[in-house]
Enzyme design. Structure first.
Site, PDB file in Angstrom:
ATOM      1  N   HIS B 138      -8.897 -15.433 -85.923  1.00 33.56           N
ATOM      2  CA  HIS B 138      -9.691 -14.505 -86.739  1.00 33.56           C
ATOM      3  C   HIS B 138      -9.905 -15.192 -88.092  1.00 33.56           C
ATOM      4  O   HIS B 138      -9.084 -16.022 -88.504  1.00 33.56           O
ATOM      5  CB  HIS B 138      -8.851 -13.232 -86.901  1.00 33.56           C
ATOM      6  CG  HIS B 138      -9.513 -12.091 -87.606  1.00 33.56           C
ATOM      7  ND1 HIS B 138      -9.682 -12.046 -88.966  1.00 33.56           N
ATOM      8  CD2 HIS B 138     -10.028 -10.936 -87.130  1.00 33.56           C
ATOM      9  CE1 HIS B 138     -10.268 -10.903 -89.299  1.00 33.56           C
ATOM     10  NE2 HIS B 138     -10.496 -10.217 -88.202  1.00 33.56           N
ATOM     11  N   ASP B 215      -0.260 -14.853 -86.883  1.00 31.47           N
ATOM     12  CA  ASP B 215      -1.079 -13.658 -87.108  1.00 31.47           C
ATOM     13  C   ASP B 215      -0.760 -12.688 -85.983  1.00 31.47           C
ATOM     14  O   ASP B 215      -1.169 -12.879 -84.842  1.00 31.47           O
ATOM     15  CB  ASP B 215      -2.560 -14.072 -87.087  1.00 31.47           C
ATOM     16  CG  ASP B 215      -3.514 -12.875 -86.998  1.00 31.47           C
ATOM     17  OD1 ASP B 215      -3.033 -11.719 -86.946  1.00 31.47           O
ATOM     18  OD2 ASP B 215      -4.737 -13.112 -86.969  1.00 31.47           O
ATOM     19  N   GLN B 218      -2.810  -8.174 -83.512  1.00 30.37           N
ATOM     20  CA  GLN B 218      -3.095  -7.475 -82.259  1.00 30.37           C
ATOM     21  C   GLN B 218      -1.867  -7.302 -81.378  1.00 30.37           C
ATOM     22  O   GLN B 218      -1.972  -6.733 -80.290  1.00 30.37           O
ATOM     23  CB  GLN B 218      -4.179  -8.238 -81.477  1.00 30.37           C
ATOM     24  CG  GLN B 218      -5.488  -8.409 -82.216  1.00 30.37           C
ATOM     25  CD  GLN B 218      -6.180  -7.081 -82.499  1.00 30.37           C
ATOM     26  OE1 GLN B 218      -5.901  -6.066 -81.866  1.00 30.37           O
ATOM     27  NE2 GLN B 218      -7.092  -7.083 -83.459  1.00 30.37           N
ATOM     28  N   LYS B 241      -3.347  -1.153 -87.096  1.00 29.63           N
ATOM     29  CA  LYS B 241      -3.649  -1.563 -85.723  1.00 29.63           C
ATOM     30  C   LYS B 241      -2.549  -1.103 -84.770  1.00 29.63           C
ATOM     31  O   LYS B 241      -2.537  -1.450 -83.586  1.00 29.63           O
ATOM     32  CB  LYS B 241      -3.838  -3.075 -85.653  1.00 29.63           C
ATOM     33  CG  LYS B 241      -5.101  -3.527 -86.402  1.00 29.63           C
ATOM     34  CD  LYS B 241      -5.469  -4.938 -86.042  1.00 29.63           C
ATOM     35  CE  LYS B 241      -6.421  -5.558 -87.060  1.00 29.63           C
ATOM     36  NZ  LYS B 241      -7.801  -5.121 -86.890  1.00 29.63           N
ATOM     37  N   CYS B 378     -15.358 -11.310 -86.551  1.00 30.16           N
ATOM     38  CA  CYS B 378     -14.631 -12.109 -87.549  1.00 30.16           C
ATOM     39  C   CYS B 378     -14.011 -13.341 -86.918  1.00 30.16           C
ATOM     40  O   CYS B 378     -12.909 -13.765 -87.300  1.00 30.16           O
ATOM     41  CB  CYS B 378     -13.566 -11.281 -88.263  1.00 30.16           C
ATOM     42  SG  CYS B 378     -14.240  -9.872 -89.117  1.00 30.16           S
TER      43      CYS B 378
END
Lengths: 160, 420
Positions: B138, B215, B218, B241, B378
């Site tokens: 991302h 990251d 998700q 999220k 993104c």
């Protein structure tokens, strides 16, 4: 609601855009880019003595951005500069203003009027206006470059 | 035929958690909404999830009964607020299997990754050093590193993916060398749902002494996350999220870094001694939390962690997987539809419909009440790799149902007809 957005005329323009492709000769070009969806459109303006000879465009994107660009080239090619600016202002008012002027619909042709439904899809307004913002920049460049009679410059280099 | 609808309970253990998507669904006020006169079908969970009543109430309750200055006041309310804030830190720590002293509150993943790219980038990167990211990233785990490399004269290298959308681990291994200082990877691709083998990347990076930044945007909504088992140096998540509020998240910093990394921001609450001549910073996570924190965000995050612990997550994963499989199978039956990404992965499905731009497809779906994401999501480098300007993405949460999958597929078929 959806049918009034994706009318046949819009679908036709998006599938078979008019004035599509880079011209051999033009006075100015400008690119419009929608960072949200990645749509890109490049608008080319060729002037003549008393106004715009032709507006062309190239690029890829959603049906709305492609149809709007195509209809724009139809509507503006052949117009005087002042008339082209007036049509542009009326179209932007029609699709993007919170409360469009009543006369705006009358100041654009039927094709462009068919796009007014976009205003009910706020997330898509930028798609409809993308080419028109690029046009304003290209026209500004072309007029700055001409300073009277059109330069007749051969396309290929960036004017801006 | 819908096995996942049946409430399931882990067998054998009394008081074991159950999972029933309808019971989960009933806890989300937003999911009762209509859009354009149609019931909302919310399939944009990778962008942001909806919030359950417990999270909403936790914030209201905090504002109503425990709101005060965190870690500052002598008065009772200050203590109550601090207690709430710190218990949220403990909750976040348990979610990631870390100790609370390694959990830094942030505004979210973007904030966390920018913090690391700034502070760690300044600490580790010199002229000619290298940072490795992947094509799956991302922008929030790509641009901070690009800019850090520009600042420090370092080189950004991008590990490729395979044609099936998996990370090309061999290529990454070949890319990591003696100049590699940082490897920054996503745990789960926000576009393709690809689950990246973080542990293996950590061992590759350890071989050259590079730090690993993950990251996790998700991941925790779908997968169990154990930062100690992963062995990474940093792991960033966002509350919104995983059913919590926007503007809140945490950054796990390994014991190696939390007390020694230079803060990215200076101000109240992180100072030991402050004067024009000499200033020093405290140790522990508060070192990296200058300013009055987003207390209500932290409280909501804590409540979201509790919510995640309130149902059988393995059963929820099985349910999400059955929905993902149904979307992939359904799209497979639609002429001109194409699914991108690996066969296995998190419940995130990106697809295209030949002849229909992603935004037009999303507008047709929206008119049916179906909320999906359309665009480059993104991840422009990934879109270039896939050779598409934009895709449409359906992303799943435990509250989604097979009826909603049918609504999605109906909408895609309708778009195919409109643009036929």
């Amino acid at each position: 609601m959806l049918e009034s957005l994706y009318q046949q005329i819009l679908l036709d323009h998006s599938r078979h855009p008019c004035h599509h492709g880079r011209p051999e000769r033009f006075d100015a070009e400008a690119e419009g880019h929608n960072p949200i969806c990645g749509d890109k459109v490049r608008v080319f303006v060729t002037l003549k003595d008393d106004g715009i000879e032709e507006v062309r465009f190239e690029g890829a994107g959603c049906a709305i951005s492609q149809a709007s660009a195509s209809m724009m080239t139809n509507a503006l090619s052949g117009l005087s500069i002042d008339d082209a600016k007036a049509v542009r202002a009326a179209f932007l008012d029609l699709v993007a203003a919170a409360e469009p002027d009543k006369s705006s619909g009358e100041r654009v042709n039927e094709e462009l009027r068919s796009m007014s439904e976009v205003r009910r899809f706020p997330a898509r307004v930028k798609c409809a206006t993308l080419a028109w913002h690029a046009l304003a920049r290209a026209l500004g460049e072309a007029l700055k470059g001409s300073g009277g009679p059109p330069s007749g410059s051969v396309g290929g280099g960036k004017t801006g | 035929m819908n096995p996942a609808r049946k409430p399931s309970t882990a067998p054998g253990s009394p008081g074991a958690l159950a999972f029933d998507p309808e019971a989960i669904r009933a806890q989300f006020p937003m999911l009762g909404a209509t859009m354009h006169g149609k019931p909302l079908v919310y399939l944009d969970n990778a962008a942001t999830t909806q919030r359950p009543r417990a999270v909403i109430d936790s914030v209201v309750e905090h504002w109503s009964t425990t709101n005060g200055p965190v870690s500052r006041g002598v008065h009772a309310l200050g203590s109550l607020a601090t207690e709430k804030y710190e218990s949220a830190r403990t909750a976040a720590a348990s979610l990631l299997n870390a100790e609370p002293e390694f959990i830094v509150f942030t505004k979210g993943v973007t904030d966390g990754l920018n913090l690391v790219a700034r502070s760690l980038g300044d600490e580790l990167l010199g002229e000619g050093d290298e940072v490795v990211v992947t094509e799956l990233e991302h922008h929030s785990n790509f641009l901070p590193w690009r800019q850090a490399c520009l600042r420090r004269g370092a080189v950004l290298r991008v590990a490729p993916i395979t044609d099936s959308g998996e990370l090309d681990l061999d290529a990454l291994r070949a890319m990591v060398n003696g100049r590699t200082r940082i490897v920054a990877v996503t745990h789960v691709s926000n576009v393709l749902g690809t689950v990246v083998p973080v542990s293996e990347i950590v061992s590759i990076a350890r071989g050259v002494g590079a730090a690993v930044v993950v990251d996790g945007a998700q991941a925790p909504g779908h997968l169990p996350v154990d930062v100690q088992r992963l062995g990474c140096d940093f792991y960033a998540i966002s509350a919104h999220k995983m059913f919590g509020p926007a503007g809140a998240g945490v950054l796990y910093m390994s014991p190696r870094w939390v007390d020694r990394l230079e803060p990215a921001q200076y101000g109240g609450g992180m100072v030991e001694l402050a004067s024009a001549e000499e200033s020093t910073w405290i140790t522990g996570p508060h070192r990296h939390e200058a300013g009055t924190p987003n207390t209500e965000g932290a409280v909501g995050l804590g409540a979201a962690v509790a919510f995640l612990g309130s149902f059988d997550r393995a059963a929820a994963r099985a349910h999400e997987r059955s929905l993902r499989d149904a979307i992939v199978a359904g799209l497979g039956q639609i002429p001109k539809a194409r699914v991108y990404g690996p066969a296995e992965g998190a419940p995130i499905v990106s697809f295209g419909l030949e002849g229909v731009h992603a935004h037009d497809l999303a507008t047709v779906l929206d008119a049916e009440g179906v909320a999906v994401r359309a665009g480059h999501m993104c991840a422009q480098p990934l879109m270039r790799r896939l050779g598409v300007p934009a895709l449409t993405r359906a992303s799943i949460a435990p509250y989604n149902t097979h009826a909603e999958v049918e609504a999605l597929l109906d909408g895609v078929r309708r778009a195919g007809q409109i643009f036929a």
